[in-house]
Design a protein around this motif. Sequence first.
Motif, PDB file in Angstrom:
ATOM      1  N   LEU A   6      50.359  38.744  26.836  1.00 35.62           N
ATOM      2  CA  LEU A   6      49.738  38.247  28.058  1.00 35.62           C
ATOM      3  C   LEU A   6      48.543  37.372  27.715  1.00 35.62           C
ATOM      4  N   LYS A   7      48.435  36.244  28.402  1.00 32.44           N
ATOM      5  CA  LYS A   7      47.272  35.374  28.262  1.00 32.44           C
ATOM      6  C   LYS A   7      46.530  35.342  29.585  1.00 32.44           C
ATOM      7  N   ILE A   8      45.220  35.525  29.526  1.00 32.72           N
ATOM      8  CA  ILE A   8      44.399  35.616  30.731  1.00 32.72           C
ATOM      9  C   ILE A   8      43.420  34.456  30.750  1.00 32.72           C
ATOM     10  N   ASP A   9      43.467  33.670  31.810  1.00 30.99           N
ATOM     11  CA  ASP A   9      42.593  32.499  31.953  1.00 30.99           C
ATOM     12  C   ASP A   9      41.802  32.648  33.248  1.00 30.99           C
ATOM     13  N   GLU A  10      40.501  32.822  33.120  1.00 37.46           N
ATOM     14  CA  GLU A  10      39.639  32.999  34.284  1.00 37.46           C
ATOM     15  C   GLU A  10      39.214  31.649  34.841  1.00 37.46           C
ATOM     16  N   LYS A  11      39.488  31.431  36.125  1.00 37.23           N
ATOM     17  CA  LYS A  11      39.134  30.202  36.807  1.00 37.23           C
ATOM     18  C   LYS A  11      37.944  30.448  37.737  1.00 37.23           C
ATOM     19  N   GLU A  12      37.586  29.435  38.511  1.00 43.88           N
ATOM     20  CA  GLU A  12      36.487  29.572  39.475  1.00 43.88           C
ATOM     21  C   GLU A  12      36.890  30.478  40.629  1.00 43.88           C
ATOM     22  N   ASN A  13      35.894  30.977  41.336  1.00 43.78           N
ATOM     23  CA  ASN A  13      36.087  31.768  42.563  1.00 43.78           C
ATOM     24  C   ASN A  13      36.857  33.065  42.331  1.00 43.78           C
ATOM     25  N   GLY A  14      36.802  33.577  41.119  1.00 47.69           N
ATOM     26  CA  GLY A  14      37.465  34.838  40.835  1.00 47.69           C
ATOM     27  C   GLY A  14      38.972  34.744  40.703  1.00 47.69           C
ATOM     28  N   VAL A  15      39.496  33.540  40.514  1.00 46.83           N
ATOM     29  CA  VAL A  15      40.934  33.345  40.346  1.00 46.83           C
ATOM     30  C   VAL A  15      41.306  33.570  38.876  1.00 46.83           C
ATOM     31  N   THR A  50      37.365  39.738  40.625  1.00 43.17           N
ATOM     32  CA  THR A  50      38.653  39.046  40.742  1.00 43.17           C
ATOM     33  C   THR A  50      39.060  38.954  42.204  1.00 43.17           C
ATOM     34  N   SER A  51      39.496  37.776  42.627  1.00 43.21           N
ATOM     35  CA  SER A  51      39.906  37.583  44.018  1.00 43.21           C
ATOM     36  C   SER A  51      41.414  37.425  44.165  1.00 43.21           C
ATOM     37  N   VAL A  52      42.024  36.595  43.312  1.00 43.51           N
ATOM     38  CA  VAL A  52      43.458  36.295  43.394  1.00 43.51           C
ATOM     39  C   VAL A  52      44.009  36.153  41.982  1.00 43.51           C
ATOM     40  N   ILE A  53      45.250  36.611  41.774  1.00 43.84           N
ATOM     41  CA  ILE A  53      45.916  36.459  40.485  1.00 43.84           C
ATOM     42  C   ILE A  53      47.094  35.509  40.640  1.00 43.84           C
ATOM     43  N   VAL A  54      47.176  34.515  39.765  1.00 42.52           N
ATOM     44  CA  VAL A  54      48.335  33.622  39.688  1.00 42.52           C
ATOM     45  C   VAL A  54      49.141  34.051  38.470  1.00 42.52           C
ATOM     46  N   LEU A  55      50.405  34.389  38.677  1.00 36.60           N
ATOM     47  CA  LEU A  55      51.267  34.857  37.593  1.00 36.60           C
ATOM     48  C   LEU A  55      52.291  33.784  37.242  1.00 36.60           C
ATOM     49  N   THR A  56      52.373  33.445  35.964  1.00 33.17           N
ATOM     50  CA  THR A  56      53.334  32.425  35.529  1.00 33.17           C
ATOM     51  C   THR A  56      53.866  32.783  34.151  1.00 33.17           C
ATOM     52  N   ALA A 192      49.287  26.156  42.746  1.00 31.90           N
ATOM     53  CA  ALA A 192      49.101  27.602  42.841  1.00 31.90           C
ATOM     54  C   ALA A 192      47.621  27.965  42.792  1.00 31.90           C
ATOM     55  N   ILE A 193      46.881  27.314  41.898  1.00 34.37           N
ATOM     56  CA  ILE A 193      45.438  27.572  41.801  1.00 34.37           C
ATOM     57  C   ILE A 193      44.725  27.087  43.057  1.00 34.37           C
ATOM     58  N   GLU A 194      45.172  25.959  43.590  1.00 34.18           N
ATOM     59  CA  GLU A 194      44.594  25.444  44.840  1.00 34.18           C
ATOM     60  C   GLU A 194      44.769  26.452  45.976  1.00 34.18           C
ATOM     61  N   MET A 195      45.961  27.016  46.094  1.00 34.16           N
ATOM     62  CA  MET A 195      46.193  28.023  47.123  1.00 34.16           C
ATOM     63  C   MET A 195      45.346  29.265  46.866  1.00 34.16           C
ATOM     64  N   ALA A 196      45.270  29.666  45.598  1.00 35.42           N
ATOM     65  CA  ALA A 196      44.462  30.837  45.244  1.00 35.42           C
ATOM     66  C   ALA A 196      43.003  30.617  45.622  1.00 35.42           C
ATOM     67  N   ASN A 197      42.484  29.421  45.391  1.00 36.85           N
ATOM     68  CA  ASN A 197      41.093  29.121  45.760  1.00 36.85           C
ATOM     69  C   ASN A 197      40.888  29.172  47.269  1.00 36.85           C
ATOM     70  N   THR A 198      41.873  28.721  48.025  1.00 35.73           N
ATOM     71  CA  THR A 198      41.777  28.798  49.485  1.00 35.73           C
ATOM     72  C   THR A 198      41.695  30.251  49.928  1.00 35.73           C
ATOM     73  N   ILE A 199      42.554  31.100  49.358  1.00 38.65           N
ATOM     74  CA  ILE A 199      42.543  32.525  49.698  1.00 38.65           C
ATOM     75  C   ILE A 199      41.225  33.165  49.268  1.00 38.65           C
ATOM     76  N   ALA A 200      40.721  32.758  48.095  1.00 35.34           N
ATOM     77  CA  ALA A 200      39.497  33.345  47.553  1.00 35.34           C
ATOM     78  C   ALA A 200      38.280  33.089  48.441  1.00 35.34           C
ATOM     79  N   GLN A 201      38.345  32.071  49.292  1.00 34.05           N
ATOM     80  CA  GLN A 201      37.219  31.757  50.174  1.00 34.05           C
ATOM     81  C   GLN A 201      37.226  32.576  51.463  1.00 34.05           C
ATOM     82  N   ARG A 202      38.265  33.359  51.677  1.00 34.07           N
ATOM     83  CA  ARG A 202      38.344  34.197  52.863  1.00 34.07           C
ATOM     84  C   ARG A 202      37.715  35.571  52.585  1.00 34.07           C
TER      85      ARG A 202
END
Length: 260
Positions: A6-15, A50-56, A192-202
Motif C-alpha cells: 500500500l502507498k499512502i499519499d496525503e493531500k490537502e484538506n485531509g484527503v 483524515t476527511s476522505v480516502i481515494v482508493l486506486t 477523484a481528488i477534486e471530488m474528495a476536496n469538495t466533500i472535505a469542505q462539508r
Amino acid sequence: MDYKFLKIDEKENGVIVLTISREKTLNSLNTEVLKELSDFFEKIFDDEATSVIVLTGAGKSFVAGADIGEMATLSATEGYDFGKLGMDTLMKIEKGRKPVIAAVNGYALGGGCEIALACDIRLASKNAKFGQPEVGLGIIPGFGGTQRLIRAIGPGYAKEMIFTAKMIDAERAERWGLVNHVYEPEELLDKAIEMANTIAQRAPKAIQYSKSAIESGSQTDIETAMEIERTSFGLLFSTEDQREGMNAFLNKKQAKFSGK
C-alpha cells in the motif's frame, strides 16, 4: 504496521490517496494485501485529520481480482476463511466513518469489482473494465459481490455479469449505474481528488451521519430507515458544525467546519 503493498499519499484538506501497489499481479488481492487493507482502514477512520480516502491501483490496473495462485489449492475450510477475510475487510470500507472514493483505472475484476462496490462513490477511466469472472473458475464472488452488485445495479444486470463472467466496459458500467462518472485516464485521479476536496469542505459529522443513515437504512424497512434518519437529523442539531453552517448561510459567509 509497515505496508508492503500500500502507498499512502496525503493531500490537502485531509484527503488521502491510497494506492494498492502489486503491479506484477495487476494488484491482485492475496491474504497479505487484505490484511494490510484491513489494518489501514481500521486506523484511518479514527484519524480525525483524515476527511476522505481515494482508493486506486498502481499501474494499468485497479485490482484484477483475488490472487488465483493463492486460491487454487485452498480447502473448503481455507476457502471459507479467505472469503471471510475479504468480506470483513470490505465491510470496514463500507461501514467506516469517512467517505471512500474508488478511482478505477483499468481492470476491476472479481475482488477488484467487489472492493469498488464497497466504496461510497465509484469513478472510472474510459479504459476501465469491470467483471465478476468467478463462475468461470468454479466458484462464486466471495467478498460480497453477490449482495452488493444487486444493490448497485439491480438483480438482472448483476446476474448477467455473474452468470456470464463477461467483462463490461466503463461506458456500460456508467449506464448500468455501477459507476458515477467516466473520465479520460489521465484526468481520473485529479477528478477523484477534486471530488474528495469538495466533500472535505462539508461538515464532517454530517457526512458521517449521512453515510451511516444511507448504509443502515438501505438494509431495513422504510419505517425503520426513516427513524434512523430522524435520529441522525436531530442529533446533528447538538453540534458546533450545525450552528456554524447555518449562521454562515444566514450571514452570507463561507462556513468553517471543525468536525465538532
